[in-house]
Design a protein around this motif. Structure first.
Motif, PDB file in Angstrom:
ATOM      1  N   PHE A 180      -0.905   4.109   2.187  1.00 13.51           N
ATOM      2  CA  PHE A 180      -1.129   4.517   0.801  1.00 13.51           C
ATOM      3  C   PHE A 180      -1.199   6.042   0.699  1.00 13.51           C
ATOM      4  O   PHE A 180      -0.555   6.651  -0.167  1.00 13.51           O
ATOM      5  CB  PHE A 180      -2.418   3.895   0.254  1.00 13.51           C
ATOM      6  CG  PHE A 180      -2.739   4.343  -1.142  1.00 13.51           C
ATOM      7  CD1 PHE A 180      -2.140   3.731  -2.229  1.00 13.51           C
ATOM      8  CD2 PHE A 180      -3.642   5.377  -1.359  1.00 13.51           C
ATOM      9  CE1 PHE A 180      -2.430   4.158  -3.535  1.00 13.51           C
ATOM     10  CE2 PHE A 180      -3.933   5.801  -2.651  1.00 13.51           C
ATOM     11  CZ  PHE A 180      -3.327   5.197  -3.733  1.00 13.51           C
ATOM     12  N   GLU A 181      -1.990   6.654   1.565  1.00 13.04           N
ATOM     13  CA  GLU A 181      -2.190   8.109   1.509  1.00 13.04           C
ATOM     14  C   GLU A 181      -0.891   8.863   1.770  1.00 13.04           C
ATOM     15  O   GLU A 181      -0.602   9.858   1.096  1.00 13.04           O
ATOM     16  CB  GLU A 181      -3.288   8.560   2.484  1.00 13.04           C
ATOM     17  CG  GLU A 181      -4.676   8.153   2.044  1.00 13.04           C
ATOM     18  CD  GLU A 181      -5.068   8.690   0.662  1.00 13.04           C
ATOM     19  OE1 GLU A 181      -4.717   9.842   0.321  1.00 13.04           O
ATOM     20  OE2 GLU A 181      -5.720   7.940  -0.091  1.00 13.04           O
ATOM     21  N   PHE A 229       0.832  -1.201   0.000  1.00 15.66           N
ATOM     22  CA  PHE A 229       0.000   0.000   0.000  1.00 15.66           C
ATOM     23  C   PHE A 229       0.868   1.253   0.000  1.00 15.66           C
ATOM     24  O   PHE A 229       0.580   2.212  -0.717  1.00 15.66           O
ATOM     25  CB  PHE A 229      -0.970   0.002   1.193  1.00 15.66           C
ATOM     26  CG  PHE A 229      -2.274  -0.672   0.900  1.00 15.66           C
ATOM     27  CD1 PHE A 229      -3.366   0.050   0.448  1.00 15.66           C
ATOM     28  CD2 PHE A 229      -2.419  -2.046   1.071  1.00 15.66           C
ATOM     29  CE1 PHE A 229      -4.577  -0.570   0.167  1.00 15.66           C
ATOM     30  CE2 PHE A 229      -3.618  -2.681   0.796  1.00 15.66           C
ATOM     31  CZ  PHE A 229      -4.702  -1.933   0.338  1.00 15.66           C
ATOM     32  N   GLY A 230       1.939   1.250   0.773  1.00 10.62           N
ATOM     33  CA  GLY A 230       2.853   2.395   0.781  1.00 10.62           C
ATOM     34  C   GLY A 230       3.545   2.576  -0.559  1.00 10.62           C
ATOM     35  O   GLY A 230       3.647   3.688  -1.086  1.00 10.62           O
ATOM     36  N   TYR A 231       4.012   1.456  -1.122  1.00  7.62           N
ATOM     37  CA  TYR A 231       4.642   1.511  -2.444  1.00  7.62           C
ATOM     38  C   TYR A 231       3.659   2.024  -3.498  1.00  7.62           C
ATOM     39  O   TYR A 231       4.001   2.870  -4.324  1.00  7.62           O
ATOM     40  CB  TYR A 231       5.151   0.134  -2.873  1.00  7.62           C
ATOM     41  CG  TYR A 231       6.450  -0.298  -2.247  1.00  7.62           C
ATOM     42  CD1 TYR A 231       7.499   0.588  -2.025  1.00  7.62           C
ATOM     43  CD2 TYR A 231       6.644  -1.631  -1.887  1.00  7.62           C
ATOM     44  CE1 TYR A 231       8.697   0.180  -1.472  1.00  7.62           C
ATOM     45  CE2 TYR A 231       7.844  -2.059  -1.329  1.00  7.62           C
ATOM     46  CZ  TYR A 231       8.872  -1.145  -1.123  1.00  7.62           C
ATOM     47  OH  TYR A 231      10.053  -1.567  -0.582  1.00  7.62           O
ATOM     48  N   LYS A 232       2.423   1.510  -3.470  1.00  4.28           N
ATOM     49  CA  LYS A 232       1.435   1.927  -4.468  1.00  4.28           C
ATOM     50  C   LYS A 232       1.176   3.431  -4.407  1.00  4.28           C
ATOM     51  O   LYS A 232       1.005   4.079  -5.443  1.00  4.28           O
ATOM     52  CB  LYS A 232       0.121   1.158  -4.282  1.00  4.28           C
ATOM     53  CG  LYS A 232       0.188  -0.268  -4.758  1.00  4.28           C
ATOM     54  CD  LYS A 232      -1.148  -0.966  -4.513  1.00  4.28           C
ATOM     55  CE  LYS A 232      -1.122  -2.408  -4.962  1.00  4.28           C
ATOM     56  NZ  LYS A 232      -2.425  -3.064  -4.750  1.00  4.28           N
ATOM     57  N   GLY A 233       1.131   3.980  -3.207  1.00  4.63           N
ATOM     58  CA  GLY A 233       0.934   5.426  -3.069  1.00  4.63           C
ATOM     59  C   GLY A 233       2.105   6.207  -3.635  1.00  4.63           C
ATOM     60  O   GLY A 233       1.929   7.171  -4.379  1.00  4.63           O
ATOM     61  N   LEU A 234       3.321   5.781  -3.305  1.00  3.08           N
ATOM     62  CA  LEU A 234       4.524   6.495  -3.723  1.00  3.08           C
ATOM     63  C   LEU A 234       4.877   6.249  -5.185  1.00  3.08           C
ATOM     64  O   LEU A 234       5.391   7.127  -5.868  1.00  3.08           O
ATOM     65  CB  LEU A 234       5.705   6.097  -2.819  1.00  3.08           C
ATOM     66  CG  LEU A 234       7.049   6.774  -3.092  1.00  3.08           C
ATOM     67  CD1 LEU A 234       6.941   8.293  -3.013  1.00  3.08           C
ATOM     68  CD2 LEU A 234       8.091   6.268  -2.116  1.00  3.08           C
ATOM     69  N   TYR A 235       4.595   5.053  -5.677  1.00 11.23           N
ATOM     70  CA  TYR A 235       5.013   4.664  -7.032  1.00 11.23           C
ATOM     71  C   TYR A 235       3.858   4.660  -8.039  1.00 11.23           C
ATOM     72  O   TYR A 235       3.897   3.928  -9.016  1.00 11.23           O
ATOM     73  CB  TYR A 235       5.686   3.288  -6.992  1.00 11.23           C
ATOM     74  CG  TYR A 235       7.070   3.327  -6.388  1.00 11.23           C
ATOM     75  CD1 TYR A 235       8.202   3.401  -7.196  1.00 11.23           C
ATOM     76  CD2 TYR A 235       7.248   3.300  -5.011  1.00 11.23           C
ATOM     77  CE1 TYR A 235       9.475   3.446  -6.641  1.00 11.23           C
ATOM     78  CE2 TYR A 235       8.509   3.343  -4.444  1.00 11.23           C
ATOM     79  CZ  TYR A 235       9.620   3.419  -5.264  1.00 11.23           C
ATOM     80  OH  TYR A 235      10.879   3.464  -4.712  1.00 11.23           O
ATOM     81  N   GLY A 236       2.837   5.449  -7.789  1.00  8.12           N
ATOM     82  CA  GLY A 236       1.777   5.616  -8.766  1.00  8.12           C
ATOM     83  C   GLY A 236       1.021   4.343  -9.102  1.00  8.12           C
ATOM     84  O   GLY A 236       0.646   4.117 -10.245  1.00  8.12           O
ATOM     85  N   GLY A 237       0.822   3.487  -8.094  1.00  5.21           N
ATOM     86  CA  GLY A 237       0.050   2.259  -8.286  1.00  5.21           C
ATOM     87  C   GLY A 237       0.897   1.002  -8.382  1.00  5.21           C
ATOM     88  O   GLY A 237       0.354  -0.102  -8.342  1.00  5.21           O
ATOM     89  N   LEU A 238       2.210   1.132  -8.515  1.00  5.38           N
ATOM     90  CA  LEU A 238       3.071  -0.053  -8.581  1.00  5.38           C
ATOM     91  C   LEU A 238       3.257  -0.667  -7.202  1.00  5.38           C
ATOM     92  O   LEU A 238       3.548   0.041  -6.235  1.00  5.38           O
ATOM     93  CB  LEU A 238       4.457   0.306  -9.139  1.00  5.38           C
ATOM     94  CG  LEU A 238       4.551   0.730 -10.596  1.00  5.38           C
ATOM     95  CD1 LEU A 238       5.987   1.137 -10.935  1.00  5.38           C
ATOM     96  CD2 LEU A 238       4.081  -0.379 -11.515  1.00  5.38           C
ATOM     97  N   ASP A 239       3.103  -1.989  -7.127  1.00  4.40           N
ATOM     98  CA  ASP A 239       3.410  -2.690  -5.881  1.00  4.40           C
ATOM     99  C   ASP A 239       4.847  -3.199  -5.962  1.00  4.40           C
ATOM    100  O   ASP A 239       5.567  -2.899  -6.930  1.00  4.40           O
ATOM    101  CB  ASP A 239       2.414  -3.826  -5.634  1.00  4.40           C
ATOM    102  CG  ASP A 239       2.412  -4.884  -6.721  1.00  4.40           C
ATOM    103  OD1 ASP A 239       3.259  -4.840  -7.642  1.00  4.40           O
ATOM    104  OD2 ASP A 239       1.549  -5.781  -6.652  1.00  4.40           O
TER     105      ASP A 239
END
Length: 143
Positions: free
Chosen positions: A100-101, A35-45
């Motif tokens: 994520f946020e 969730f943290g990666y997705k927030g920082l990387y524009g959806g990438l896990d």
């Protein structure tokens, strides 16, 4: 690289904060990290980042980042930990959404500053651990 060491240390604190909030199992924590990666990387896990960077399955993402990318991830980790504790966030879903946020806010800040998005930063040709190994070898030879 000291930022990598700082991030490693702060990830331990983040694990503890997430655990206190209700993230208990290894699978829960992997999901939380994503969730943290997705927030920082524009959806990438994590898997998407691995693919984008061209990393092998056994290579750690954090060992293949330059200082700018490490700093963004360190900021994400410290701010998520602080927010989880400060706001006493509880429950896996709330904890994941918070991670994520925070990642998304860090990403937006990079964008506002005109910076390069983390997934578009160059991947160092060597792992952070390789120069450390080389340094240890040099010290052994000098002895």
């Amino acid at each position: 690289m000291s930022i990598r060491k700082d991030l490693k240390e702060h990830n331990k604190h983040l694990v503890n904060a997430a655990s206190d909030a209700g993230v208990k199992t290894a699978i829960d924590y992997a999901r939380f990290q994503n969730f943290g990666y997705k927030g920082l990387y524009g959806g990438l896990d994590a898997k998407g980042i691995h693919t984008k960077k061209g990393l092998e399955k056994n290579q750690k993402i954090l060992d293949h980042m330059g200082s700018t990318e490490l700093a963004a991830n360190l900021f994400r980790a410290t701010q998520t930990e602080d927010k989880l504790r400060r706001e006493e966030i509880k429950g896996k879903e709330n904890t994941n959404n918070t991670h994520f946020e925070v990642g998304k806010v860090v990403r937006n800040t990079i964008k506002e500053l005109g910076g390069t998005m983390p997934e578009d930063l160059p991947t160092p040709t060597k792992s952070i651990k390789e120069p450390e190994k080389e340094e240890k070898q040099k010290k052994k030879i000098k002895k």
